[in-house]
Design an enzyme around this catalytic site. Sequence first.
Site, PDB file in Angstrom:
ATOM      1  N   LYS A  13       0.745  -1.313   0.142  1.00 34.54           N
ATOM      2  CA  LYS A  13      -0.091  -0.095   0.008  1.00 34.54           C
ATOM      3  C   LYS A  13       0.982   1.151   0.149  1.00 34.54           C
ATOM      4  CE  LYS A  13      -2.151  -0.345   3.919  1.00 34.54           C
ATOM      5  NZ  LYS A  13      -1.855  -1.650   4.611  1.00 34.54           N
ATOM      6  N   ARG A  88      -9.241   1.492   9.681  1.00 36.67           N
ATOM      7  CA  ARG A  88      -8.723   0.254  10.003  1.00 36.67           C
ATOM      8  C   ARG A  88      -9.848  -0.761  10.702  1.00 36.67           C
ATOM      9  NH1 ARG A  88      -3.083   0.933   8.889  1.00 36.67           N
ATOM     10  NH2 ARG A  88      -1.848  -0.624  10.185  1.00 36.67           N
ATOM     11  N   ARG A 127      11.304  -5.743   4.118  1.00 34.64           N
ATOM     12  CA  ARG A 127      11.213  -4.427   4.524  1.00 34.64           C
ATOM     13  C   ARG A 127      11.799  -4.251   6.114  1.00 34.64           C
ATOM     14  NH1 ARG A 127       5.237  -2.201   5.254  1.00 34.64           N
ATOM     15  NH2 ARG A 127       5.111  -3.249   7.156  1.00 34.64           N
ATOM     16  N   ARG A 133      11.963  -1.154  10.872  1.00 33.46           N
ATOM     17  CA  ARG A 133      10.807  -0.730  11.463  1.00 33.46           C
ATOM     18  C   ARG A 133      10.706  -1.635  12.786  1.00 33.46           C
ATOM     19  NH1 ARG A 133       5.251   0.380   8.016  1.00 33.46           N
ATOM     20  NH2 ARG A 133       4.372  -0.435   9.808  1.00 33.46           N
ATOM     21  N   ARG A 144      -0.068  -8.171  13.934  1.00 27.76           N
ATOM     22  CA  ARG A 144      -0.558  -6.830  12.850  1.00 27.76           C
ATOM     23  C   ARG A 144      -1.564  -7.806  11.718  1.00 27.76           C
ATOM     24  NH1 ARG A 144       4.282  -4.563  10.894  1.00 27.76           N
ATOM     25  NH2 ARG A 144       3.193  -3.532   9.453  1.00 27.76           N
TER      26      ARG A 144
END
Length: 189
Positions: A13, A88, A127, A133, A144
């Site tokens: 996204k 969300r 990532r 992160r 998540r």
Amino acid sequence: MRLVLLGAPGSGKGTQAELLKGELGIPHVSTGDLLRAAVKAGTPLGIEAKAVMDAGQLVSDAIVLGMLEDRLAHADATKGFILDGYPRNVAQCEALETLLARIGQPLEVAIKLDVPSELIVDRIAGRAAAQGRKDDTPETVRERLRVYAEQTEPVARHFAQIGKLKVVDGVGDLAEVSQRILGALPQSA
Ligand code: AMP
């Protein structure tokens, strides 16, 4: 164009929103980025949000709505926006509809990036290595993904029910996926 990008964590996204921003000349509004900026700046709100984000859970609806409202009040958002990471859950969906009706900027379309879960896990691992992160650790990613399935999947169903959902295949190279998204936008784009 006023659009929402939906998809699991790691579905691409954020990357696609950046490409679309260039194509459409409208801002990319990511609630995750707004929250990470608040954490980095050490604002009271950032301090409150940090532990929740690190655990892979959702920050309170009121905090996120306040941040979103401030961001959409900026002049660049009067031409449209690409929302990434919001709504969300179903309560945020309703809050968004109310907010957009109030500012006279109703949503045109919600695009869901469809990516199989095996690929999602690989992408997040990539990532984690590239961006470091805090919430990309294996345990947090699992949480998540669980929160996504439980709270965010119903958002896609809501948009489908009101006839605003387009599902786009999110597998392929970046340009290819981007072209698919552009092809799924309503004509007024
Ligand atoms: P993201 O960058 O969209 O993956 O978001 C990273 C984290 O920020 C999420 O795991 C949540 O903890 C928090 N977050 C981002 N957007 C929202 C939202 N709309 N509502 C609640 N929490 C959010």
